[in-house]
Scaffold this motif. Structure first.
Motif, PDB file in Angstrom:
ATOM      1  N   SER A  22       0.792  -1.210   0.000  1.00 49.13           N
ATOM      2  CA  SER A  22       0.000   0.000   0.000  1.00 49.13           C
ATOM      3  C   SER A  22       0.828   1.266   0.000  1.00 49.13           C
ATOM      4  N   GLY A  23       2.103   1.140   0.227  1.00 47.84           N
ATOM      5  CA  GLY A  23       2.935   2.315   0.370  1.00 47.84           C
ATOM      6  C   GLY A  23       2.797   2.923   1.764  1.00 47.84           C
ATOM      7  N   LYS A  24       2.019   2.301   2.626  1.00 46.42           N
ATOM      8  CA  LYS A  24       1.823   2.799   3.989  1.00 46.42           C
ATOM      9  C   LYS A  24       2.871   2.174   4.896  1.00 46.42           C
ATOM     10  N   SER A  25       3.230   2.931   5.923  1.00 51.70           N
ATOM     11  CA  SER A  25       4.183   2.412   6.899  1.00 51.70           C
ATOM     12  C   SER A  25       3.479   1.407   7.811  1.00 51.70           C
ATOM     13  N   THR A  26       4.262   0.610   8.496  1.00 50.68           N
ATOM     14  CA  THR A  26       3.700  -0.353   9.440  1.00 50.68           C
ATOM     15  C   THR A  26       2.880   0.360  10.505  1.00 50.68           C
ATOM     16  N   ASP A  30      -0.961  -0.360  11.261  1.00 49.09           N
ATOM     17  CA  ASP A  30      -1.334  -0.704  12.628  1.00 49.09           C
ATOM     18  C   ASP A  30      -2.445   0.214  13.125  1.00 49.09           C
ATOM     19  N   ASN A  31      -2.338   1.486  12.843  1.00 43.57           N
ATOM     20  CA  ASN A  31      -3.370   2.450  13.239  1.00 43.57           C
ATOM     21  C   ASN A  31      -4.713   2.118  12.578  1.00 43.57           C
ATOM     22  N   ASP A  32      -4.689   1.730  11.309  1.00 42.46           N
ATOM     23  CA  ASP A  32      -5.919   1.381  10.591  1.00 42.46           C
ATOM     24  C   ASP A  32      -6.562   0.102  11.137  1.00 42.46           C
ATOM     25  N   LEU A  33      -5.765  -0.768  11.746  1.00 41.81           N
ATOM     26  CA  LEU A  33      -6.283  -2.028  12.278  1.00 41.81           C
ATOM     27  C   LEU A  33      -6.958  -1.878  13.639  1.00 41.81           C
ATOM     28  N   GLN A  34      -6.573  -0.861  14.395  1.00 45.51           N
ATOM     29  CA  GLN A  34      -7.039  -0.732  15.771  1.00 45.51           C
ATOM     30  C   GLN A  34      -8.556  -0.792  15.876  1.00 45.51           C
TER      31      GLN A  34
END
Length: 121
Positions: A22-26, A30-34
């Motif tokens: 996605s080009g997103k950092s870990t 992680d923030n999107d999963l919370q």
């Protein structure tokens, strides 16, 4: 022969760029999963709700219930790898979920391939 090697190198580069998730950092992933991600499994007139709860410090809980009664509740930690969420239960068993992005929207799939729904709390 040089052209063949250049073509092969270009194909490897193109495939490696296409494999980037996605080009997103870990930390962003992680923030999107919370929060709570769930699905309902149905078999022979019985519906089982399965919830994955991702919390701070890479903690997670996996819970299943029927008609609001908790069947199982397991805890552990998780890590984010390329396209995968590897959740390790306290007993050492692993559950591997997959994730992908469409723009900024994350999709999470359970190990059986069923799409999980985010419960906005």
């Amino acid at each position: 022969m040089k052209k063949l090697w250049l073509l092969a190198a270009a194909m490897v580069l193109a495939l490696s760029l296409a494999a980037c998730s996605s080009g997103k950092s870990t930390a962003e992933i992680d923030n999107d999963l919370q929060g709570v991600w769930y699905c309902t499994l149905t078999a022979e007139d019985v519906s089982i709700d399965v919830a994955y709860v991702f919390g701070t410090e890479n903690s997670f809980m996996l819970m299943s219930s029927v008609d609001g009664s908790v069947l199982t509740e397991e805890y552990g930690t998780y890590e984010i790898a390329d396209g995968e969420i590897i959740a390790t239960k306290e007993n050492g068993d692993e559950v591997v979920l997959t994730y992908s992005y469409a723009g900024d929207d994350i999709t999470v799939l359970a190990p059986n391939g069923m799409e999980l729904t985010y419960l906005n709390t």
